[in-house]
Structure formats: structure tokens, C-alpha cells
Design a protein around this motif. Structure first.
Motif, PDB file in Angstrom:
ATOM      1  N   UNK A   7     -12.522 -22.034 -21.664  1.00  0.00           N
ATOM      2  CA  UNK A   7     -13.458 -22.334 -20.580  1.00  0.00           C
ATOM      3  C   UNK A   7     -13.700 -21.095 -19.727  1.00  0.00           C
ATOM      4  N   UNK A   8     -12.647 -20.311 -19.471  1.00  0.00           N
ATOM      5  CA  UNK A   8     -12.799 -19.101 -18.673  1.00  0.00           C
ATOM      6  C   UNK A   8     -13.759 -18.116 -19.344  1.00  0.00           C
ATOM      7  N   UNK A   9     -13.592 -17.921 -20.633  1.00  0.00           N
ATOM      8  CA  UNK A   9     -14.466 -16.991 -21.350  1.00  0.00           C
ATOM      9  C   UNK A   9     -15.887 -17.532 -21.409  1.00  0.00           C
ATOM     10  N   UNK A  10     -16.013 -18.826 -21.563  1.00  0.00           N
ATOM     11  CA  UNK A  10     -17.339 -19.441 -21.615  1.00  0.00           C
ATOM     12  C   UNK A  10     -18.063 -19.336 -20.282  1.00  0.00           C
ATOM     13  N   UNK A  11     -17.334 -19.148 -19.189  1.00  0.00           N
ATOM     14  CA  UNK A  11     -17.943 -19.025 -17.855  1.00  0.00           C
ATOM     15  C   UNK A  11     -17.860 -17.583 -17.336  1.00  0.00           C
ATOM     16  N   UNK A  12     -17.821 -16.633 -18.275  1.00  0.00           N
ATOM     17  CA  UNK A  12     -17.878 -15.197 -17.953  1.00  0.00           C
ATOM     18  C   UNK A  12     -16.669 -14.683 -17.165  1.00  0.00           C
ATOM     19  N   UNK A  13     -15.535 -15.356 -17.276  1.00  0.00           N
ATOM     20  CA  UNK A  13     -14.308 -14.883 -16.658  1.00  0.00           C
ATOM     21  C   UNK A  13     -13.410 -14.304 -17.754  1.00  0.00           C
ATOM     22  N   UNK A  14     -13.941 -13.284 -18.434  1.00  0.00           N
ATOM     23  CA  UNK A  14     -13.271 -12.735 -19.613  1.00  0.00           C
ATOM     24  C   UNK A  14     -11.882 -12.186 -19.300  1.00  0.00           C
ATOM     25  N   UNK A  15     -11.763 -11.480 -18.187  1.00  0.00           N
ATOM     26  CA  UNK A  15     -10.474 -10.854 -17.868  1.00  0.00           C
ATOM     27  C   UNK A  15      -9.389 -11.896 -17.671  1.00  0.00           C
ATOM     28  N   UNK A  16      -9.708 -12.920 -16.902  1.00  0.00           N
ATOM     29  CA  UNK A  16      -8.712 -13.968 -16.671  1.00  0.00           C
ATOM     30  C   UNK A  16      -8.431 -14.742 -17.951  1.00  0.00           C
ATOM     31  N   UNK A  17      -9.477 -14.974 -18.757  1.00  0.00           N
ATOM     32  CA  UNK A  17      -9.271 -15.651 -20.031  1.00  0.00           C
ATOM     33  C   UNK A  17      -8.350 -14.859 -20.943  1.00  0.00           C
ATOM     34  N   UNK A  18      -8.538 -13.524 -20.981  1.00  0.00           N
ATOM     35  CA  UNK A  18      -7.673 -12.673 -21.797  1.00  0.00           C
ATOM     36  C   UNK A  18      -6.237 -12.715 -21.292  1.00  0.00           C
ATOM     37  N   UNK A  19      -6.070 -12.733 -19.978  1.00  0.00           N
ATOM     38  CA  UNK A  19      -4.717 -12.795 -19.408  1.00  0.00           C
ATOM     39  C   UNK A  19      -3.994 -14.068 -19.844  1.00  0.00           C
ATOM     40  N   UNK A  20      -4.708 -15.187 -19.827  1.00  0.00           N
ATOM     41  CA  UNK A  20      -4.073 -16.447 -20.237  1.00  0.00           C
ATOM     42  C   UNK A  20      -3.698 -16.395 -21.720  1.00  0.00           C
ATOM     43  N   UNK A  21      -4.600 -15.882 -22.552  1.00  0.00           N
ATOM     44  CA  UNK A  21      -4.315 -15.774 -23.988  1.00  0.00           C
ATOM     45  C   UNK A  21      -3.098 -14.901 -24.236  1.00  0.00           C
ATOM     46  N   UNK A  22      -3.056 -13.752 -23.567  1.00  0.00           N
ATOM     47  CA  UNK A  22      -1.913 -12.838 -23.730  1.00  0.00           C
ATOM     48  C   UNK A  22      -0.617 -13.510 -23.291  1.00  0.00           C
ATOM     49  N   UNK A  23      -0.657 -14.231 -22.183  1.00  0.00           N
ATOM     50  CA  UNK A  23       0.545 -14.924 -21.702  1.00  0.00           C
ATOM     51  C   UNK A  23       1.018 -15.960 -22.710  1.00  0.00           C
ATOM     52  N   UNK A  24       0.076 -16.686 -23.310  1.00  0.00           N
ATOM     53  CA  UNK A  24       0.441 -17.710 -24.285  1.00  0.00           C
ATOM     54  C   UNK A  24       1.006 -17.111 -25.566  1.00  0.00           C
ATOM     55  N   UNK A  25       0.680 -15.830 -25.822  1.00  0.00           N
ATOM     56  CA  UNK A  25       1.164 -15.169 -27.039  1.00  0.00           C
ATOM     57  C   UNK A  25       2.359 -14.254 -26.773  1.00  0.00           C
ATOM     58  N   UNK A  26       2.950 -14.326 -25.589  1.00  0.00           N
ATOM     59  CA  UNK A  26       4.175 -13.586 -25.338  1.00  0.00           C
ATOM     60  C   UNK A  26       4.086 -12.497 -24.310  1.00  0.00           C
ATOM     61  N   UNK A  27       2.902 -12.186 -23.811  1.00  0.00           N
ATOM     62  CA  UNK A  27       2.764 -11.219 -22.731  1.00  0.00           C
ATOM     63  C   UNK A  27       2.432  -9.807 -23.149  1.00  0.00           C
ATOM     64  N   UNK A  28       2.327  -9.545 -24.454  1.00  0.00           N
ATOM     65  CA  UNK A  28       2.028  -8.195 -24.927  1.00  0.00           C
ATOM     66  C   UNK A  28       0.522  -8.051 -25.111  1.00  0.00           C
ATOM     67  N   UNK A  29      -0.111  -7.174 -24.304  1.00  0.00           N
ATOM     68  CA  UNK A  29      -1.556  -6.992 -24.383  1.00  0.00           C
ATOM     69  C   UNK A  29      -1.999  -6.379 -25.701  1.00  0.00           C
ATOM     70  N   UNK A  30      -1.086  -5.769 -26.440  1.00  0.00           N
ATOM     71  CA  UNK A  30      -1.431  -5.154 -27.719  1.00  0.00           C
ATOM     72  C   UNK A  30      -1.184  -6.078 -28.918  1.00  0.00           C
ATOM     73  N   UNK A  31      -0.778  -7.320 -28.644  1.00  0.00           N
ATOM     74  CA  UNK A  31      -0.497  -8.260 -29.722  1.00  0.00           C
ATOM     75  C   UNK A  31      -1.769  -8.502 -30.541  1.00  0.00           C
TER      76      UNK A  31
END
Length: 538
Positions: A210-234
Motif C-alpha cells: 500500500x505504501x508503494x502504491x501511494x508513492x511512499x516508496x522509501x517507507x515501503x522499502x524500509x518495511x520490506x527490509x525490516x521484514x527480511x532481516x534489516x539488511x538493505x543489501x538483501x
């Protein structure tokens, strides 16, 4: 040190990322389904209590049916609106709104002074239930990885049954209170739980899709990274972000109306609605709403009928646990098919024992009801809440799930209102009638439902053999929808990353035989299963 720095940059505590964060969110979101499980079960015990019956002036079967089932009217209304509300407010604020509305309705029920105030409180609670029951499955599906999506959704459903069981046992212990508190206390407990969910819904992260769909890409990426362990390079996290972003950009210019959804995704909508239809027609709320009444008709008396309901509810909880592990191994179809057969046999046997009315009937009916509830809890309980948000595309997910949930509450109302009347009119024949619907649901799944186990949400177009509308000059223009190879795309990258992380490549090929596509004259044109191939890995 580097990992800690990344986590701090993402604004998330280092001890709550990856699977711990995912399971905490899932368990907390389960409070939403706990609430409507509680509300469905709480009336079953209090409507047979002497103080409740006396306070409401010996209510008729029709009045009891109205007080129990009127909640579904409110739920039906807001479940239709939930598609629009979920897209505007987001998943998190929609959860908060639903929980707050539920608390208000529970308070009105607790302070009820008569039939009409109880009806009003049930309708208001229904507004909250409709919103929660639509948004929670969407939220759960959008934060879950493909290889754990089924398990997390089934854990969520277990929360629903724990809510139901909790209400039954609170009803039982409250029945020892010799005053009107015997029915007011169970109704008040739902307000407390609703308040906890309302407060906590402000703390959980928003859906990244929903965040990405509403142009909140940065916050959407942060949530995805957190769900995958916190590594931005994952690589999995980055591939997932790119794939979601690609899908959003491709679909952004499309018309998002219900009319377009029905025209383009008619088959998916019908499947989603049918899953919720048969979840109700298969007879679960004959038991959930009226189990003590069913046991009384079978020969149990008063508080013993509620006790049998409580025992049944505990077994009901345990029946949901095997599905946590089987849903992502066996898949959705096998579970639905086997559950339909078990429920049909149990309901048929319930009718047979009630017709013969032998000395063994009370005990036999309890066994049959327990088997039926276990069959439902293992199959048609969790899967219809998992399946619709899985198969609907992002731009229509909230709307499609709202329609399927509205279907649930419409048939929920029909069953809830009609059961006490039909128990008086046709008696034991009620149970074979619902067994017939179980058989119908078996054939529906066998012939029509595709398998969705382990498939990313963004790849469901491929499962249904549908064209992907996008710029013809795009690198991945319609190739996935045609079953062709797409190397180097975010989808292919994600499949590769998922395969490496799980130790085996995903097998997204749907089961069920190519011949069930013959129903295309009714459900619309589609491609055959043999055109659907797993994306290649290097």
C-alpha cells in the motif's frame, strides 16, 4: 556494527526484524479475527441462559435469530465499503477504525436495556467486524513471503477460533452468576480486547504494498527490509521491492472501478466469492452460533450443553494447527477437498442420530459435531480467508476481498437467522441439507480452483493465464503472462533468490487437470495450465 547502523537508519529496533517481526505482526493482527470469532461465539451461550431469557421476555426463535444474525447486516455493509476505505486510509488505520467501532458496539450491547438496543449494538459491532474481516486478510497477505503466506494466514485463523473458544468458556463460567451479569460480563470482555487492538494497530507497520502504491516508496522499502532481516543489501528484499514497484507502475494507469475489476478479473472474483459462500453454506454457523441449542435438542440440558460446547471449542482450536504446516506443503486444494468430505460425513451422521433419537444420541451428536468442527477448522475455516487476497491483483485486492467478505457476511446472516427457525420447522433434516452443500463445495474446488501454493502475489496473472497489460516496449512486456522466459526481470530475480533461500526452486504450476478450463464459457477466457511454466533460474 554495520548491521546495527543499517537497522537504526531504517528506524526499526535491531531486535525486531525478520521473522520475529513478521510473527509479532501476525499474532497481533490475529486479534482482529479473534474479535469476530469472540463475537460469533459469545451469543451462543448467553441466549440459553435463564437471566437472558427472562430479561428479554422469553424471546421467540425469530427474535433470537435476529439478535444473533443482525451483526452480519452491519458486517455486510462495511465489508463492501472496506475496499474503498482500505485503499484510502491504508491497512493500519482501517484496522484502528474497525477496532474502535467494534468497541462502541460492544459497549451498547453490554448496557442493553431491551431487544432493540441489543440489535443496535450488534449492528454497530457488525460495522467493525466487517471492516476488520476485510482488512486483516489483506494486510496479512501483503506482509507475508510466498513460502510462509499460507502458514501465517492459518495462524491468523487460529486466533479466530481461540476467540470463539474464549467466548464459550466465559459464557460457561458466567452462567454460575445468578444475575444479569451472567450475560453482560461476556459482552463487556469484547470491549477490552477491541481496545487493545485499537491501541496496538497504531504501532504495527503499514503494508509495504500500500505504501508503494501511494508513492511512499522509501517507507515501503524500509518495511520490506525490516521484514527480511534489516539488511538493505538483501537480494530478496531488493527484488521484492522492484517487483512490487514494477507492478504498481504497470497498473497505476488502469481504471480501478468495480466494473473494470468484474470485466477483467471476473473469474477471480467469482472464485473468491464462492469460497466464502460455501464456508457458510457448509454449516459452520449452525454450530458456532447455536451449539448449546443443538446439544439441547440432542438431549443435553442447560449448563451441560454449554460445557459440551466448550469442550468442542478446545478441540476446534487444535484442529486448526495442522493446517499451519500442511497449507504450504499440500497446498490449498487438497485441504479444501478433504475437509469437505469430512464435514459432509459428520453432518450426515448428526442428522441420522437426531432422527433416531436413541439413548446414545446425546453422546453421538457431540462426537459428530466435534468431528465436523475439526474438519472445518482444518480446511474451510482458514483457506477462504487466505485464498481471496492471494488471487486478487494489487490494484483490486481491497475491492475483491471486500466483495468476498461481503458474501461471507450475507450468507452468514442467512444461516444465522434461519437456523433457529429451520430447527423448529425441519428438525434433523437441517444437517443433511448442509452436508449436501459440503459435497457441492468439493466438486467446485475439484473442477475450478487453481493451486496458489508458494507463488508470489505479483505472479498470480500467470496462474490464471491472463495477459499483463503494460507498455509493449517494456522489457518484460506480456512475456510472463504468455509463459515465456523473462531473464533479468525483478520477478525472475526474486524467484532465484527465493529458490536459493529455501533450498529448492518454487513450483508454481497449478494442479487440478487441464480439463477444468472447459468452464471458460461461464467464467471467461483463460489459458490452459500447460502454458504456465516456472520462471528459469540461471
Amino acid at each position: 556494527m554495520a548491521e546495527t547502523t543499517r537497522l537504526e537508519a531504517l528506524g526499526k529496533p535491531p531486535w525486531l526484524v525478520g521473522q520475529p517481526l513478521l510473527y509479532v505482526i501476525s499474532c497481533f493482527a490475529s486479534l482482529g479475527v479473534f474479535l469476530f470469532g469472540y463475537d460469533q461465539g459469545v451469543m451462543s451461550g448467553i441466549i440459553t441462559g435463564p437471566y437472558f431469557i427472562a430479561y428479554f421476555n422469553q424471546p421467540t426463535s425469530s427474535q433470537i435469530g435476529a439478535m444473533v444474525a443482525v451483526l452480519e447486516i452491519g458486517a455486510f455493509i462495511t465489508s463492501i465499503l472496506a475496499g474503498r476505505i482500505g485503499d484510502i486510509l491504508g491497512r493500519r488505520l482501517s484496522l484502528f477504525s474497525g477496532a474502535l467501532t467494534f468497541v462502541i458496539g460492544g459497549a451498547v450491547q453490554t448496557a442493553s436495556v431491551g431487544f432493540w438496543s441489543m440489535v443496535l449494538g450488534r449492528i454497530i459491532s457488525g460495522f467493525g467486524v466487517g471492516l476488520l474481516s476485510s482488512v486483516v486478510p489483506i494486510y496479512q497477505s501483503e506482509i507475508s513471503p510466498p513460502n510462509h503466506r499460507g502458514k501465517l494466514a492459518c495462524i491468523e485463523f487460529t486466533g479466530n477460533i481461540i476467540g470463539y473458544a474464549t467466548s464459550v468458556w466465559i459464557d460457561y463460567f458466567s452462567s454460575f452468576i445468578n444475575s444479569n451479569y451472567s450475560w453482560r460480563i461476556p459482552l463487556f470482555v469484547q470491549c477490552v480486547i477491541g481496545g487493545i487492538l485499537a491501541a496496538g494497530s497504531l504501532l504495527i507497520p503499514e503494508s509495504p504494498r500500500w505504501l508503494i502504491d501511494t508513492n511512499q516508496d522509501e517507507e515501503g522499502f524500509r518495511v520490506i527490509v525490516s521484514l527480511h532481516g534489516g539488511d538493505q543489501d538483501d537480494p530478496v528484499a531488493n527484488a521484492e521491492f522492484e517487483e512490487i514497484k514494477e507492478t504498481v507502475m504497470r497498473e497505476r494507469e488502469l481504471n480501478r472501478s468495480y466494473r473494470v475489476m468484474w470485466k477483467k478479473y471476473k473469474r477471480r472474483v467469482l472464485i473468491a466469492m464462492s469460497s466464502q459462500t460455501f464456508a457458510q453454506l457448509n454449516g459452520i454457523n449452525v454450530i458456532s452460533y447455536y451449539a448449546p441449542r443443538v446439544f439441547e435438542l440432542a438431549g443435553w440440558v442447560g449448563r451441560d450443553a454449554i460445557l459440551m460446547t466448550g469442550i468442542n471449542a478446545i478441540i476446534y482450536i487444535f484442529s486448526t494447527i495442522p493446517t499451519w504446516y500442511l497449507v504450504d506443503i499440500w497446498g490449498r486444494r487438497a485441504i479444501l477437498l478433504s475437509g469437505a468430505l469430512v464435514m459432509a460425513c459428520a453432518l450426515g451422521a448428526t442428522g441420522w442420530w437426531m432422527q433416531h433419537d436413541s439413548p446414545m444420541t446425546p453422546q453421538a451428536v457431540v462426537v459428530c459435531v466435534i468431528v465436523f468442527n475439526a474438519g472445518f477448522g482444518y480446511s474451510w475455516g482458514p483457506i477462504p480467508w487466505l485464498y481471496p487476497p492471494e488471487i486478487m491483483p494489487l490494484i483490486f485486492r481491497a475491492k475483491g476481498v471486500s466483495l468476498s467478505t461481503a458474501t461471507n457476511w450475507f450468507f452468514n446472516y442467512l444461516v444465522g437467522y434461519g437456523t433457529p427457525v429451520l430447527q423448529d420447522l425441519i428438525g434433523w433434516r437441517l444437517y443433511p441439507m448442509h452436508a449436501f452443500f459440503c459435497v457441492c463445495s468439493f466438486f467446485l474446488v475439484y473442477f475450478v480452483y487453481p493451486e496458489t501454493k508458494g507463488i508470489p502475489l505479483e505472479e498470480m496473472d500467470v496462474v490464471f493465464g491472463e495477459e499483463i497489460e503494460e507498455d509493449p516496449e517494456s522489457e518484460t512486456s506480456s512475456l510472463v503472462g504468455k509463459g515465456q522466459d523473462v531473464t533479468g526481470s525483478p520477478s525472475q530475480t526474486r524467484y532465484t533468490a527465493l529458490a536459493e533461500s529455501s533450498g529448492a526452486a518454487q513450483d508454481p504450476q497449478p494442479s487440478g487437470g487441464s480439463w477444468w478450463w472447459n468452464l471458460k464459457a461461464v467464467l471467461g477466457p483463460r489459458r490452459g495450465r500447460n502454458e504456465y511454466r516456472a520462471l528459469p533460474t540461471p
